[in-house]
Design an enzyme around this catalytic site. Structure first.
Site, PDB file in Angstrom:
ATOM      1  N   GLU A 159       0.833  -1.201   0.000  1.00 12.98           N
ATOM      2  CA  GLU A 159       0.000   0.000   0.000  1.00 12.98           C
ATOM      3  C   GLU A 159       0.870   1.254   0.000  1.00 12.98           C
ATOM      4  O   GLU A 159       0.633   2.205  -0.724  1.00 12.98           O
ATOM      5  CB  GLU A 159      -0.902  -0.031   1.239  1.00 12.98           C
ATOM      6  CG  GLU A 159      -1.934   1.090   1.271  1.00 12.98           C
ATOM      7  CD  GLU A 159      -2.914   0.940   2.432  1.00 12.98           C
ATOM      8  OE1 GLU A 159      -2.565   0.263   3.422  1.00 12.98           O
ATOM      9  OE2 GLU A 159      -4.009   1.526   2.357  1.00 12.98           O
TER      10      GLU A 159
ATOM     11  N   ASN B  64       0.937  10.504   7.655  1.00  9.77           N
ATOM     12  CA  ASN B  64       2.346  10.830   7.434  1.00  9.77           C
ATOM     13  C   ASN B  64       3.088  11.083   8.745  1.00  9.77           C
ATOM     14  O   ASN B  64       4.306  10.917   8.805  1.00  9.77           O
ATOM     15  CB  ASN B  64       2.455  12.017   6.489  1.00  9.77           C
ATOM     16  CG  ASN B  64       2.135  11.605   5.061  1.00  9.77           C
ATOM     17  OD1 ASN B  64       1.585  10.519   4.833  1.00  9.77           O
ATOM     18  ND2 ASN B  64       2.479  12.444   4.105  1.00  9.77           N
TER      19      ASN B  64
END
Ligand code: FAD
Lengths: 388, 361
Positions: A243, A371
């Site tokens: 992914e 992130n």
């Protein structure tokens, strides 16, 4: 090191290009987050599969062409160049598919992969829960063994395309006494099973791009367990590697965006003149897309040579998501006051689908692991900094 | 030098805030989005009762004869509440333009005498066309529209005499239109040469208004995220306890905090007719826009998946921040205007008796 394509690879590219040219729909399909658009995208998957192009790097017996990852990247380049539709089964073909190759039994592979390639089974991903997002090891949905079945209770959320998908791959807690990463298992569940309820959630744009999935005593046969009972975390990390690190976001996607962005700059000279940084931002995007492509070829070479994707997939995820957002922000700036208009507005002119793309790009730093989490992983596992 | 707001200015802000907290809640916003007009006459007249719609207008037009410094905090509040009404268009752009024109007598004076008291009383909204904006905002609820003919002349046209086409946009609250109409001799307010000057001044006031709203929007986006980060737990802790989250939010707050004095200075400069008022507005708009955009992105990131939904109110402010950034001159346009002036002025000596700022003063 040799960065040229082989003769076979060139021939492969030509073949892909020709097929796509003849088959890609002339008109953009409606959004896959609508019922009609989802159906249209599924039809496209069927067509791709009939041409043998659904997932070229898979073995022939599962609907692929048995070529390697370099050819897959070449195919992706041609795919985006041809302006072909988004892949409605991306969770299946790019995430679960490679995970099945690694952990599935022969029966599981034969049972799931060909239908996946054909778009008969479109897959959703059921990992996040209301209280287990970044902290995925906090998963509370349980699957307790009862004979040759598991009985599942709990809830998943933010499952992309689950509103119209057929199956979902999930992580459940199979050991009631377990904590954190231990005692989790990876399972495959049909969304029409008794006791499954799907509630659509509207996204920023008002369309139902994801859903909550509720499980009330849902019975899942043990042969739909992927990997070992209690070994789900390891399987899931393999999926997450694909992914973040390789398949979900192939470089061709961003190279296509970069090309579109350069054209937008060319077509809006007044905007570029008013804000000289725009030209700079466009070329930065273009360079990043190039760098991302090179990095991906490098990763693919490593995997072909027997290597695997490790924690550096976190760097990859940071890179593609932030590059994508930066390019879309630049496009919005180039469009100026027209950027807020929907493409249906007469005054919008030729704004294309930048607004949609921009809003979706905003999700990039959130999905597939935020992130912030990727930076933590990179700092701790790659750089070896002390754990927080 | 005194950078304080006075007692009355603060009280005015408080009363606007109280009204908006009561009458412009997130539920109200959602109801309005769903409605055809998207606007609330009750809300508009409530603001008028507080004096907001006539604040800048002269007493002879039913106004309060006050200035942008008296208004700036209320504008910030309107951003904080995500108010959908045409405050900037009516109160800052169009009404003062009419008032300026009226001083010359003739048609403009009679138009002003008829319409401005209605604006002050909250009984009329105004819409205004400007070359910086591809569409006319809120034309559907404006009783009077100030429109530009092909030859650049400015006209006042009643809504009944125009045909509107809605231009769908991303922010569910915004109502943008293109306008089909025909200029007549009786509609003429100003010929092209005069109109340009008036429109430039209107543009500066409106850009200032957006900048002030962006401050409120940016702060609200940060506040929403701070609230959420204090409650939401992952890994057994409030996510706000993670340094990455703290730093994101603190960085956004720095941007909003440093845009604030720049916006307040623009308010003063407009109020006093400072020669550099336009440049001060440009700096305000550019910095407030950037702060609001950063706050939007940060707030979404801190919310995680739930921020990406329609159910959660966050997107209302995000989309407004994006829209305003491009309205009445995008932040890039405003930076460019400032850059031109700073470059041209760099060798000039500072003038006496003014706040000395590098290059531009
Ligand atoms: C468009 C979209 C599609 C999605 N599709 C799917 C899907 O198909 N299937 C699925 O299972 N999930 C999906 N997700 C969910 C996604 O994986 C989660 O949103 C993501 O993992 C974050 O979890 P959360 O939303 O609970 O946010 P939280 O975990 O609550 O995070 C909120 C904020 O806190 C920060 N934070 C949390 N912990 C830390 C830490 N330790 N250090 C620093 N910062 C931290 C986060 O980075 C974030 O900024 C999707 C999300 C989006 C937006």
């Amino acid at each position: 090191m040799d960065l040229d394509y082989t003769k076979e690879q060139r021939a492969f590219r030509a073949e892909a290009r020709e097929w796509l040219k003849a088959n890609v729909p002339g008109q953009a399909l409606p959004s896959m987050d609508t019922e009609q658009g989802f159906a249209a995208h599924r039809e496209w998957e069927t067509k791709l599969n009939e041409g043998g192009w659904a997932m070229v790097s898979w073995p022939v017996e599962y609907g692929g062409r048995g070529v390697d990852l370099i050819e897959w990247l070449i195919f992706e380049e041609e795919y985006y160049r041809a302006g072909a539709p988004g892949r409605v089964n991306q969770n299946g073909i790019f995430l679960l598919g490679p995970t099945l190759m690694e952990y599935g039994s022969d029966e599981q592979k034969a049972r799931f992969l060909p239908r996946m390639a054909a778009g008969i089974d479109v897959w959703a991903q059921g990992w996040s829960e209301p209280n287990a997002g970044s902290d995925m090891a906090a998963i509370r949905t349980t699957a307790f063994r009862d004979g040759d079945q598991y009985v599942v209770n709990g809830q998943k959320t933010w499952c992309s395309r689950a509103v119209w998908a057929d199956w979902i791959f999930c992580i459940f807690r199979t050991d009631p006494d377990s904590e954190r990463h231990r005692g989790l298992s990876f399972m495959l569940v049909p969304l029409d099973a008794e006791g499954v309820q799907v509630r659509a959630i509207e996204q920023l744009d008002g369309e139902t791009g994801f859903a909550e999935v509720f499980f009330d005593n849902v019975r899942v046969p043990v042969d739909q367990l992927l990997g070992e009972e209690g070994g789900g975390w390891k399987v899931a990390m393999s999926t997450a590697g694909f992914e973040r690190g390789l398949m979900l976001r192939s470089p061709a996607r961003y190279q296509a965006t970069a090309r579109k962005l350069v054209a937008l700059l060319r077509d809006n000279p007044e905007a570029a003149q008013r804000d000289p940084t725009l030209g700079d931002r466009v070329i930065r995007g273009w360079m990043q897309a190039e760098a991302y492509a090179l990095q991906t070829y490098r990763t693919a070479s490593r995997i072909i040579g027997g290597g695997s994707i490790g924690a550096e997939s976190s760097l990859n995820k940071i890179f593609w998501s932030e590059m994508d957002l930066a390019m879309h922000e630049t496009a919005m700036a180039l469009l100026g006051p027209r950027a807020e208009l929907l493409p249906t507005a007469r005054a919008a002119g030729d704004v294309g689908d930048w607004l949609d793309g921009f809003q979706f790009a905003l999700a990039g730093p959130i999905y597939a692991g935020t992130n912030e989490i990727q930076r933590n992983i990179a700092a701790e596992r790659l750089l070896g900094l002390p754990r927080g | 030098m005194d950078f304080h707001f006075n007692e009355e200015q603060l009280m005015f802000r408080d009363s606007v805030r109280a009204l908006l907290e009561r009458d412009c809640t997130a539920d109200v916003l959602r109801e309005l989005w769903a409605g055809e007009s998207g606007r609330s006459d009750g809300l508009w007249s409530g603001l008028a009762e507080l004096g907001l719609t006539g604040l800048l207008l002269a007493e002879e037009h039913g106004g309060l004869g006050m200035a942008e410094v008296d208004l700036v905090l209320a504008l910030e509040e309107s951003g904080r509440a995500c108010l959908p009404e045409p405050l900037v268009e009516t109160v800052l752009a169009a009404a003062p333009l009419l008032e300026t024109l009226a001083a010359g007598g003739g048609t403009p004076a009679s138009v002003a005498d008829k319409w401005l008291p209605l604006v002050a009383a909250g009984e009329a909204r105004l819409a205004i066309e400007h070359p910086a904006n591809p569409c006319v905002a809120d034309a559907h609820v404006a009783e009077l529209l100030l429109l530009l003919a092909d030859d650049g002349s400015l006209h006042a046209v009643a809504r009944a005499q125009v045909e509107l086409t809605r231009q769908p946009c991303n922010d569910a609250a915004r109502r943008l239109f293109t306008v089909d109409w025909k200029p007549g001799d009786d509609s003429l307010l100003a010929k092209a040469a005069g109109a340009t000057r008036l429109l430039d001044a209107a543009f500066d006031r409106a850009a200032f208004g957006c900048a002030a709203q962006q401050l409120g929007i940016g702060q609200k986006l940060i506040d929403l995220a701070v609230d959420y980060a204090g409650q939401r737990e992952q890994f057994g802790r409030a996510i706000g306890s993670f340094q990455a989250v703290k730093h994101h939010l603190a960085t956004a707050q720095v941007a909003v905090e440093f845009a604030r004095p720049v916006v307040y200075r623009a308010a003063c400069s407009l109020a006093t007719g400072h020669t550099d008022a336009g440049l001060h507005v440009s700096q305000a708009k550019a910095m407030a826009d950037e702060a609001a955009l950063l706050a939007a992105r940060t707030s979404l990131q801190v919310h995680g998946g739930i921020g990406y939904t329609w159910e959660v109110d966050l997107h209302a402010w995000m989309k407004r921040a994006w829209a305003l950034e491009m309205t009445w001159g995008g932040s890039a346009w405003h930076r460019g205007r400032l850059a031109d002036a700073v470059l041209a002025d760099i060798d000039n000596k500072p003038r006496e008796g003014q706040l000395q700022l590098q290059g531009v003063n």
